[in-house]
Every structure is written in C-alpha cells, then in structure tokens.
Design a protein around this motif. Structure first.
Motif, PDB file in Angstrom:
ATOM      1  N   ASP A 163      38.458  25.222  45.262  1.00 47.00           N
ATOM      2  CA  ASP A 163      39.576  25.743  46.058  1.00 47.00           C
ATOM      3  C   ASP A 163      40.741  26.222  45.188  1.00 47.00           C
ATOM      4  N   THR A 164      40.929  25.548  44.048  1.00 44.57           N
ATOM      5  CA  THR A 164      42.009  25.949  43.148  1.00 44.57           C
ATOM      6  C   THR A 164      41.758  27.368  42.632  1.00 44.57           C
ATOM      7  N   LEU A 165      40.500  27.658  42.298  1.00 43.57           N
ATOM      8  CA  LEU A 165      40.157  29.003  41.814  1.00 43.57           C
ATOM      9  C   LEU A 165      40.292  30.036  42.931  1.00 43.57           C
ATOM     10  N   LYS A 166      39.891  29.623  44.142  1.00 41.76           N
ATOM     11  CA  LYS A 166      40.012  30.543  45.288  1.00 41.76           C
ATOM     12  C   LYS A 166      41.470  30.901  45.548  1.00 41.76           C
ATOM     13  N   LYS A 167      42.319  29.875  45.491  1.00 43.27           N
ATOM     14  CA  LYS A 167      43.739  30.121  45.720  1.00 43.27           C
ATOM     15  C   LYS A 167      44.300  31.032  44.621  1.00 43.27           C
ATOM     16  N   ALA A 168      43.861  30.802  43.387  1.00 47.37           N
ATOM     17  CA  ALA A 168      44.313  31.631  42.264  1.00 47.37           C
ATOM     18  C   ALA A 168      43.878  33.086  42.464  1.00 47.37           C
ATOM     19  N   ALA A 169      42.657  33.276  42.944  1.00 45.74           N
ATOM     20  CA  ALA A 169      42.155  34.636  43.185  1.00 45.74           C
ATOM     21  C   ALA A 169      43.004  35.332  44.251  1.00 45.74           C
ATOM     22  N   GLU A 170      43.356  34.581  45.284  1.00 44.24           N
ATOM     23  CA  GLU A 170      44.223  35.159  46.331  1.00 44.24           C
ATOM     24  C   GLU A 170      45.586  35.561  45.768  1.00 44.24           C
ATOM     25  N   ASN A 227      49.422  36.784  36.416  1.00 44.69           N
ATOM     26  CA  ASN A 227      50.330  35.809  35.799  1.00 44.69           C
ATOM     27  C   ASN A 227      50.516  34.530  36.612  1.00 44.69           C
ATOM     28  N   ASN A 228      50.863  34.689  37.894  1.00 43.56           N
ATOM     29  CA  ASN A 228      51.093  33.496  38.708  1.00 43.56           C
ATOM     30  C   ASN A 228      49.816  32.677  38.895  1.00 43.56           C
ATOM     31  N   ALA A 229      48.698  33.373  38.968  1.00 46.39           N
ATOM     32  CA  ALA A 229      47.414  32.689  39.153  1.00 46.39           C
ATOM     33  C   ALA A 229      47.064  31.851  37.920  1.00 46.39           C
ATOM     34  N   ILE A 230      47.247  32.431  36.743  1.00 48.09           N
ATOM     35  CA  ILE A 230      46.943  31.715  35.491  1.00 48.09           C
ATOM     36  C   ILE A 230      47.874  30.502  35.354  1.00 48.09           C
ATOM     37  N   GLN A 231      49.150  30.726  35.678  1.00 43.88           N
ATOM     38  CA  GLN A 231      50.126  29.628  35.635  1.00 43.88           C
ATOM     39  C   GLN A 231      49.723  28.510  36.590  1.00 43.88           C
ATOM     40  N   PHE A 232      49.323  28.895  37.793  1.00 50.24           N
ATOM     41  CA  PHE A 232      48.900  27.935  38.828  1.00 50.24           C
ATOM     42  C   PHE A 232      47.710  27.102  38.338  1.00 50.24           C
ATOM     43  N   ILE A 233      46.696  27.772  37.796  1.00 45.92           N
ATOM     44  CA  ILE A 233      45.516  27.045  37.314  1.00 45.92           C
ATOM     45  C   ILE A 233      45.901  26.103  36.174  1.00 45.92           C
ATOM     46  N   HIS A 234      46.748  26.588  35.259  1.00 46.82           N
ATOM     47  CA  HIS A 234      47.101  25.760  34.097  1.00 46.82           C
ATOM     48  C   HIS A 234      47.851  24.497  34.527  1.00 46.82           C
ATOM     49  N   GLU A 235      48.727  24.633  35.503  1.00 44.96           N
ATOM     50  CA  GLU A 235      49.453  23.447  35.990  1.00 44.96           C
ATOM     51  C   GLU A 235      48.496  22.441  36.627  1.00 44.96           C
ATOM     52  N   ARG A 236      47.521  22.938  37.392  1.00 45.11           N
ATOM     53  CA  ARG A 236      46.530  22.027  38.003  1.00 45.11           C
ATOM     54  C   ARG A 236      45.658  21.386  36.909  1.00 45.11           C
ATOM     55  N   ALA A 237      45.362  22.156  35.864  1.00 48.35           N
ATOM     56  CA  ALA A 237      44.546  21.642  34.755  1.00 48.35           C
ATOM     57  C   ALA A 237      45.287  20.520  34.032  1.00 48.35           C
ATOM     58  N   ASP A 260      37.960  30.574  28.842  1.00 51.64           N
ATOM     59  CA  ASP A 260      39.258  30.348  29.475  1.00 51.64           C
ATOM     60  C   ASP A 260      39.173  30.620  30.975  1.00 51.64           C
ATOM     61  N   TYR A 261      40.286  30.321  31.664  1.00 50.10           N
ATOM     62  CA  TYR A 261      40.290  30.413  33.135  1.00 50.10           C
ATOM     63  C   TYR A 261      39.925  31.811  33.619  1.00 50.10           C
ATOM     64  N   GLU A 262      40.315  32.803  32.800  1.00 45.28           N
ATOM     65  CA  GLU A 262      40.202  34.196  33.186  1.00 45.28           C
ATOM     66  C   GLU A 262      38.765  34.588  33.541  1.00 45.28           C
ATOM     67  N   VAL A 263      37.807  34.027  32.837  1.00 44.90           N
ATOM     68  CA  VAL A 263      36.422  34.465  33.010  1.00 44.90           C
ATOM     69  C   VAL A 263      35.914  34.148  34.421  1.00 44.90           C
ATOM     70  N   GLU A 264      36.135  32.916  34.872  1.00 44.55           N
ATOM     71  CA  GLU A 264      35.697  32.576  36.229  1.00 44.55           C
ATOM     72  C   GLU A 264      36.552  33.267  37.296  1.00 44.55           C
ATOM     73  N   LEU A 265      37.821  33.502  36.962  1.00 49.71           N
ATOM     74  CA  LEU A 265      38.716  34.194  37.900  1.00 49.71           C
ATOM     75  C   LEU A 265      38.258  35.650  38.094  1.00 49.71           C
ATOM     76  N   ARG A 266      37.932  36.308  37.003  1.00 47.93           N
ATOM     77  CA  ARG A 266      37.403  37.672  37.092  1.00 47.93           C
ATOM     78  C   ARG A 266      36.081  37.694  37.888  1.00 47.93           C
ATOM     79  N   TYR A 267      35.247  36.715  37.624  1.00 49.59           N
ATOM     80  CA  TYR A 267      33.949  36.643  38.289  1.00 49.59           C
ATOM     81  C   TYR A 267      34.122  36.511  39.802  1.00 49.59           C
ATOM     82  N   LEU A 268      35.040  35.625  40.213  1.00 53.84           N
ATOM     83  CA  LEU A 268      35.275  35.410  41.644  1.00 53.84           C
ATOM     84  C   LEU A 268      35.850  36.675  42.294  1.00 53.84           C
TER      85      LEU A 268
END
Lengths: 200, 200
Positions: A62-69, A78-88, A162-170
């Motif tokens: 769900d964290t990745l889904k929210k980041a994709a949105e 930017n905000n998505a990467i920041q969001f994922i990093h804070e959860r990480a 890094d987070y970007e790879v799965e984010l791009r994939y989604l």
C-alpha cells in the motif's frame, strides 16, 4: 554498537556504510522492497562484494501504491520518494536502536529536516545517523573515487535496488509512462566493489 | 588527503578530528587565536595527547573587537560567535583545500546554513567537511564516552581554547561583565586524552 543502514547498492549508501564501519559500528545493511520485483538482489550482491551483512525489509504494498498516486498527481516523483523514505526509516527504527542512511548535504529528496529528524528519533527512541550530511559533492566524489569501482548509467537502464525501480514498475503496470514523471537525465550509480591497488 | 580542522580541544572538535582520521584524512588541527591570551595552549596540549599535528592561526584583533561590540549591542554572544567562526573558516580556507570543524546537527551557533556553506566553498575553492553534522546528541555522547576522558565545567571556570575565552577577556577589559552576556549555565568540555582499557 549495531547500526541498521538503509542500503541501495549505490555509491552514497555504500560510502556511508564504509564511514560507519570506520567509526567502529557493527553495520547491518537493510534494503527496502515492496515484494513487487527482486531488484533488492543487486544491493545484496554489492553488499556481499563489500563484505557487509545484508537483509531485506519488506514494506506494505500500500505504501508503494500511495507513492505511485502521489507521482501521478504531482507529475514528479519528489514527494513520493520522500514519502517512501520516511516509511522506510520508520520501519527500520522499529527493529533497531541506531539507524542510518546515505542522504547528503546537497540532497533535496529524500531528506529529513531538523524537526522531522528529531520527531523520528523521539517517536522510536532511536539515534538517526547520517554520515554524509556534512559532506559536499567534492568530498563525496573524492572518497568514492578512492574507494569504489562504480558503474554509472541513466536510471532507466541500470539494474539497482532503490525505491525508484519498483515505483517505475508500478506506474508502468498502471499504464503510465515513468519517463513523463521522472527526470530524463537522472544518472544513478551502482557500486561493483572495492578498488584495489590494481584498479586504482 | 590533507584537511585543516578548526580545533578547540573540546569534545566535539576532538570527535570530528577522530572521524576524519578514521576516514583516511591527514588531519592538521588549527586553533584560532587573537593573540590576546595564550589559551590556545590548552588545545595544543590536548592535540599532543591525542597524537595530532597542531598549529595556531592568528586572526586580526579587529575581528575580536567587532565581535565584542556585537555582544554588547545584542546582549547575547550568538551573533558574535557566528561572526568569529565565519572569519575563522575563511582564514583556514585561504591556506587549505579541505577544511573542517566540529559543528553538530543540533548546534544553533556557530553554524553555516546551506547557502553560506556553498558560498564558502565557492569563494575559496575549498571542500568544507563537517563530520558531526549528521549526528544527534545521543550518538555524539555515545562516541565521546567511548573514546575520550573528558572534563566538564562551566565556561567561566574551564581553561580552554575556544573563541569565548578571549571574547570574555576583552569584554572584561572594556569594563563589561561577561556574565551579563553569556548564558550562566553554559557547560563546556575539554578532552584530557584517549580512554584506555583501564579508564574505560
């Protein structure tokens, strides 16, 4: 003194891990995955080449889904990467007394400002250590060139963890072209191993 | 890789010097003096106990005078300490390619924000390294307790080699009581040496 260090296999997180080890920490590398791809294997491979302990920490899908949105809404990541990093950071803070990452002085995202840093430390009773925060790009380049064999490619080409790879994939799965969201010329680095006398 | 490190003999600048050395730098300690007192000797003594090279760098007396005026006008020493530290960094930047200090994440003064940091690096073609910038008070306390024998006293009592000592002296010479300007309970630290197996 154990420290759990967020690790992508890139040169920043590798340099930070090296500094922590030189400071006497027992460094445990942690790579985040959402279980969508197995690109964490690239970080594991680099961790092994460098001789560090490594583990994968799964975050909720769900964290990745929210980041994709967030990416889609903002038109930039930017905000998505920041969001994922804070959860990480929060996820690692739950399992450790000391956590760290490779964020740099000149980074804009992901980056925790002073109030967010203190909030993280207070909420999880954790020490958050950023070995690269006081280092500029010149210093980081000099140390990286001294220590590592590095491979540099554009984000889209390089297999890394890094987070970007799965984010791009989604995003691609949702029918959205990541190239419309991520900056085109975003070079990424991956560390292949220590430099030796011969390769220096 | 030579680095010129601003050094007071306190625990922060000692810890930063240790980290720099662990990172492979050839560390040259530099203590600032205005030639009014010889309190730089305390830093030299600690530097020798820790096994670092040490030198004194004299700044113009006018810089201290201007700082004293700022103290009097403001009723607190923050701007004056910040002013001296910036002049100190510039003076070291003139003689070195890499400079550093012991400023911490949680410091308010002296502290260079990102624009000031980049301006310093650009104006003097220098790399400015702050090993403690990514470390919180917990981490600094843990490392300091592991490494150093430390003596802690209130500022007014402890013989040490930071800007404050000559600044207080000059204020007293002008007939002004420093206790009206400097915060009363401002504890300062001075490092006496490395901890050994016996003292740990």
């Amino acid at each position: 003194m154990e420290v759990y260090h967020l690790y992508s296999g890139g040169k920043d997180s590798s340099l930070a891990a090296w500094i922590l080890e030189r400071m006497g920490y027992d460094v445990k590398l942690v790579t985040i995955s959402f279980g969508l791809l197995d690109n964490w294997r690239h970080a594991k491979e680099t961790a092994e080449r460098l001789g560090f302990e490594h583990q994968v920490l799964y975050l909720p899908r769900d964290t990745l889904k929210k980041a994709a949105e967030m990416c889609i809404q903002d038109g930039h990541p930017n905000n998505a990467i920041q969001f994922i990093h804070e959860r990480a950071l929060e996820a690692v803070a739950k399992i450790a007394d000391r956590i760290s990452d490779g964020t740099r002085r000149d980074d804009r995202v992901p980056f925790l400002d002073l109030p967010k840093t203190r909030s993280l430390e207070d909420r999880f009773s954790v020490a958050y250590i950023r070995p690269l925060l006081g280092l500029g790009y010149k210093t980081i380049r000099e140390l990286t060139e001294m220590l590592f064999i590095v491979k540099i490619r554009e984000s889209e080409e390089l297999q890394k963890a890094d987070y970007e790879v799965e984010l791009r994939y989604l995003l691609r799965e949702k029918g959205i072209d990541p190239l419309g969201i991520f900056p085109r010329r975003h070079y990424q680095s991956r560390v292949l191993g220590w430099k030796t006398e011969e390769t220096r």
